[in-house]
Design a protein around this motif. Structure first.
Motif, PDB file in Angstrom:
ATOM      1  N   VAL A   1       0.833  -1.210   0.000  1.00 34.83           N
ATOM      2  CA  VAL A   1       0.000   0.000   0.000  1.00 34.83           C
ATOM      3  C   VAL A   1       0.864   1.256   0.000  1.00 34.83           C
ATOM      4  N   LEU A   2       1.683   1.420   1.032  1.00 37.39           N
ATOM      5  CA  LEU A   2       2.411   2.682   1.184  1.00 37.39           C
ATOM      6  C   LEU A   2       3.407   2.918   0.061  1.00 37.39           C
ATOM      7  N   LEU A   3       4.149   1.863  -0.339  1.00 38.77           N
ATOM      8  CA  LEU A   3       5.175   2.043  -1.361  1.00 38.77           C
ATOM      9  C   LEU A   3       4.574   2.448  -2.714  1.00 38.77           C
ATOM     10  N   PRO A   4       3.546   1.727  -3.257  1.00 38.64           N
ATOM     11  CA  PRO A   4       2.932   2.195  -4.501  1.00 38.64           C
ATOM     12  C   PRO A   4       2.334   3.590  -4.370  1.00 38.64           C
ATOM     13  N   VAL A   5       1.695   3.857  -3.222  1.00 41.09           N
ATOM     14  CA  VAL A   5       1.078   5.181  -3.058  1.00 41.09           C
ATOM     15  C   VAL A   5       2.135   6.276  -3.091  1.00 41.09           C
ATOM     16  N   SER A   6       3.252   6.057  -2.402  1.00 46.33           N
ATOM     17  CA  SER A   6       4.262   7.126  -2.358  1.00 46.33           C
ATOM     18  C   SER A   6       4.959   7.271  -3.710  1.00 46.33           C
ATOM     19  N   LEU A   7       5.122   6.159  -4.445  1.00 42.00           N
ATOM     20  CA  LEU A   7       5.692   6.267  -5.798  1.00 42.00           C
ATOM     21  C   LEU A   7       4.745   7.050  -6.708  1.00 42.00           C
ATOM     22  N   ALA A   8       3.438   6.721  -6.623  1.00 39.84           N
ATOM     23  CA  ALA A   8       2.454   7.451  -7.421  1.00 39.84           C
ATOM     24  C   ALA A   8       2.467   8.922  -7.065  1.00 39.84           C
ATOM     25  N   ASN A   9       2.683   9.230  -5.777  1.00 37.78           N
ATOM     26  CA  ASN A   9       2.724  10.622  -5.340  1.00 37.78           C
ATOM     27  C   ASN A   9       3.864  11.375  -6.019  1.00 37.78           C
ATOM     28  N   ILE A  10       5.020  10.697  -6.189  1.00 36.87           N
ATOM     29  CA  ILE A  10       6.149  11.349  -6.861  1.00 36.87           C
ATOM     30  C   ILE A  10       5.776  11.679  -8.303  1.00 36.87           C
ATOM     31  N   VAL A  11       5.163  10.705  -8.992  1.00 33.76           N
ATOM     32  CA  VAL A  11       4.792  10.922 -10.396  1.00 33.76           C
ATOM     33  C   VAL A  11       3.761  12.038 -10.499  1.00 33.76           C
ATOM     34  N   VAL A  12       2.750  11.998  -9.623  1.00 28.37           N
ATOM     35  CA  VAL A  12       1.706  13.032  -9.668  1.00 28.37           C
ATOM     36  C   VAL A  12       2.302  14.404  -9.376  1.00 28.37           C
ATOM     37  N   THR A  13       3.252  14.456  -8.424  1.00 25.03           N
ATOM     38  CA  THR A  13       3.913  15.732  -8.126  1.00 25.03           C
ATOM     39  C   THR A  13       4.640  16.253  -9.354  1.00 25.03           C
ATOM     40  N   GLY A  14       5.357  15.342 -10.054  1.00 26.09           N
ATOM     41  CA  GLY A  14       6.075  15.745 -11.266  1.00 26.09           C
ATOM     42  C   GLY A  14       5.137  16.309 -12.301  1.00 26.09           C
ATOM     43  N   VAL A  15       4.023  15.591 -12.559  1.00 31.71           N
ATOM     44  CA  VAL A  15       3.035  16.075 -13.529  1.00 31.71           C
ATOM     45  C   VAL A  15       2.457  17.407 -13.048  1.00 31.71           C
ATOM     46  N   GLY A  16       2.173  17.475 -11.746  1.00 35.85           N
ATOM     47  CA  GLY A  16       1.582  18.685 -11.182  1.00 35.85           C
ATOM     48  C   GLY A  16       2.459  19.905 -11.376  1.00 35.85           C
ATOM     49  N   ILE A  17       3.787  19.720 -11.177  1.00 36.59           N
ATOM     50  CA  ILE A  17       4.697  20.858 -11.345  1.00 36.59           C
ATOM     51  C   ILE A  17       4.642  21.349 -12.795  1.00 36.59           C
ATOM     52  N   TYR A  18       4.584  20.399 -13.756  1.00 40.05           N
ATOM     53  CA  TYR A  18       4.498  20.807 -15.163  1.00 40.05           C
ATOM     54  C   TYR A  18       3.181  21.508 -15.467  1.00 40.05           C
ATOM     55  N   VAL A  19       2.081  20.995 -14.879  1.00 42.24           N
ATOM     56  CA  VAL A  19       0.782  21.645 -15.094  1.00 42.24           C
ATOM     57  C   VAL A  19       0.820  23.069 -14.531  1.00 42.24           C
TER      58      VAL A  19
END
Lengths: 121, 346
Positions: B321-339
């Motif tokens: 649970v925690l590991l996939p969620v935190s990895l997804a958070n990194i990707v979403v943060t990256g996309v978010g910064i570009y948005v």
């Protein structure tokens, strides 16, 4: 001015003094029994029962499996740190590349999951 | 009030230099005083926290908690400390003596070294390291080794099991902990803690990184071996886990180190997500104390509210649970910064 790392070094020496001082204070205050305590007192504590068998006993292999998976991901974090710091300067190429890197590791996690390395047998 | 401690430090170095000392020696003497302050912070915090923990748990369980010594039982911890100080020192015969003796020293040393980089107010950092976050994480993970040393050298079945459990748990939760901090680092663009605090002058990072804050909080609870993740020292089955064979001052040092780690991790949470020392009206060093204590209160609240989690659930929760969620958070943060960049918001 002291440099950052020499400050850390000196601070490390000082921190070592803290527990040593605490132990020294305890040594000065605590009772020191005159005669040698008998063997029973110095046995490993097992709720009053004598120990049976080796106390350095065998333990589950799972601990080792977790350690192996941990190693792969811990190395990944080292690669991710410099990337995260320079993220906004690196541009889209580095972002896509890191997505591929994370993707490969996710495949690794999926493989460990499928093989049952993450289960507690 | 704001720059009280900075003024004291400046006056002191100025006075030392006027005595004819070089800048390096003045710094050295200041560092010794800073160390004494850290030691004081650690000791006073532990005395307050143990009392607070017992009071909080008491009120959660509809009891009174300690109430005999001093007002509201406030001197209870001091009495306990004196008791521990005067305990006989017992080292069982079959232990690995040198490792048995070094384990508590190592644990408390590592825990106190964490305070070097924590910003305890505006400009109140002993070292403003350019890799501050990395330093913190790498040192915090060293406490795993101290627990393993204690458990292995004790030559006791409870200790060995407790140490193995805590090592497995701490290395598993270390990865979500590190990944949850990466999102903050991506936004702030720096590992320097003063930069991260400065980046939060408008909005706290908990607004941008709510998922990261929650994963950090859960992973930190497990890293600290606190309930509901306290399988390593589950009292009902392992007596005291890795600390079973320790008595008196050695045991007290372990306890001290655990609470020292708790304060450090909570201070880190408030620095990374809750704006650090920034806040209106009150001086900065008071703000970080308030935020840290609020986070520690939540830690205690969780500990005394939830039942202990089973070992297999504990491990699979981290990896699945925690590991996939935190990895997804990194990707979403990256996309978010570009948005954000694309929309021209930053």
């Amino acid at each position: 001015m002291l440099s950052d790392y020499s400050t850390i070094g000196i601070f490390l020496m000082l921190t070592l003094a803290f527990p040593l001082a605490a132990m020294g204070m305890a040594w000065a205050v605590r009772p020191k029994p005159k005669c040698k305590p008998d063997d029973e007192k110095l046995l490993p504590y097992e709720c009053g029962v004598d120990t049976i068998g080796r106390t350095w006993s065998r333990f589950k292999v799972n601990y080792f499996l977790y350690a192996l998976v941990f190693l792969a991901f811990d190395v990944e974090t080292i690669f991710l740190f410099p990337w995260a710091v320079k993220f906004s300067q690196l541009g889209l190429f580095a972002f896509v590349e890191m997505l591929l890197f994370i993707g490969i590791l996710l495949i690794g996690l999926w493989y460990a999951w499928k093989e049952g390395a993450l289960e507690w047998h | 009030m704001e720059s009280l401690f900075l003024d004291i430090a400046q006056t002191l170095t100025g006075w030392l230099q006027s005595l004819g000392l070089s800048a390096v020696w003045a710094d050295f003497i200041l560092l010794i005083i800073q160390f004494a302050c850290v030691a004081g912070i650690v000791t006073i915090n532990v005395i307050i926290l143990i009392w607070l923990e017992r009071k909080v748990s008491g009120f959660i369980q509809l009891r009174l908690g300690p109430n005999r010594l001093g007002p509201w039982g406030a001197f209870q911890t001091i009495a306990d400390a004196i008791k521990l100080l005067t305990k006989e020192d017992i080292i069982p015969t079959r232990t690995d003596k040198w490792i048995f003796r070094t384990a508590p020293l190592f644990f408390i040393t590592v825990a106190m070294m964490l305070y070097l980089v924590i910003p305890m107010g505006d400009g109140m950092q002993i070292v403003d390291l350019n890799i501050g976050v990395f330093y913190f994480i790498s040192l915090a993970s060293l406490s795993t080794i101290a627990l393993l040393m204690a458990g292995w050298s004790s030559n006791n079945k409870w200790s060995l099991l407790g140490a193995m459990r805590s090592v497995a748990q701490m290395i598993s939760y270390e990865i979500p902990l590190t990944f949850s901090l990466l999102g903050v680092i991506m936004i702030a663009g720096s590992l320097r803690l003063s930069d991260i605090v400065a980046a939060q002058s408008n909005i706290w990072f908990i607004v941008f990184q709510p998922v990261a804050f929650i994963t950090y909080f859960i992973a930190a609870t497990a890293e600290l071996n606190r309930g509901p993740f306290d399988m390593p020292e589950a009292e009902q089955e392992l007596t005291a886990g890795a600390y079973t064979e320790y008595t008196g001052m050695r045991w007290a040092l372990f306890f001290l180190a655990e609470y020292t780690n708790l304060v450090a991790v909570s201070a880190m949470a408030s620095t990374m997500f809750l704006g650090g020392w920034q806040g209106p009206w009150l001086p900065s060093w008071l703000w970080i104390i308030i935020k840290t204590y609020i986070i520690m209160f939540v830690f205690m609240w969780i500990k005394w509210t939830f039942p202990r989690i089973r070992m297999d659930h504990l491990m699979s929760f981290s990896w699945k649970v925690l590991l996939p969620v935190s990895l997804a958070n990194i990707v979403v943060t990256g996309v978010g910064i570009y948005v954000f960049k694309w929309m021209g918001w930053c």
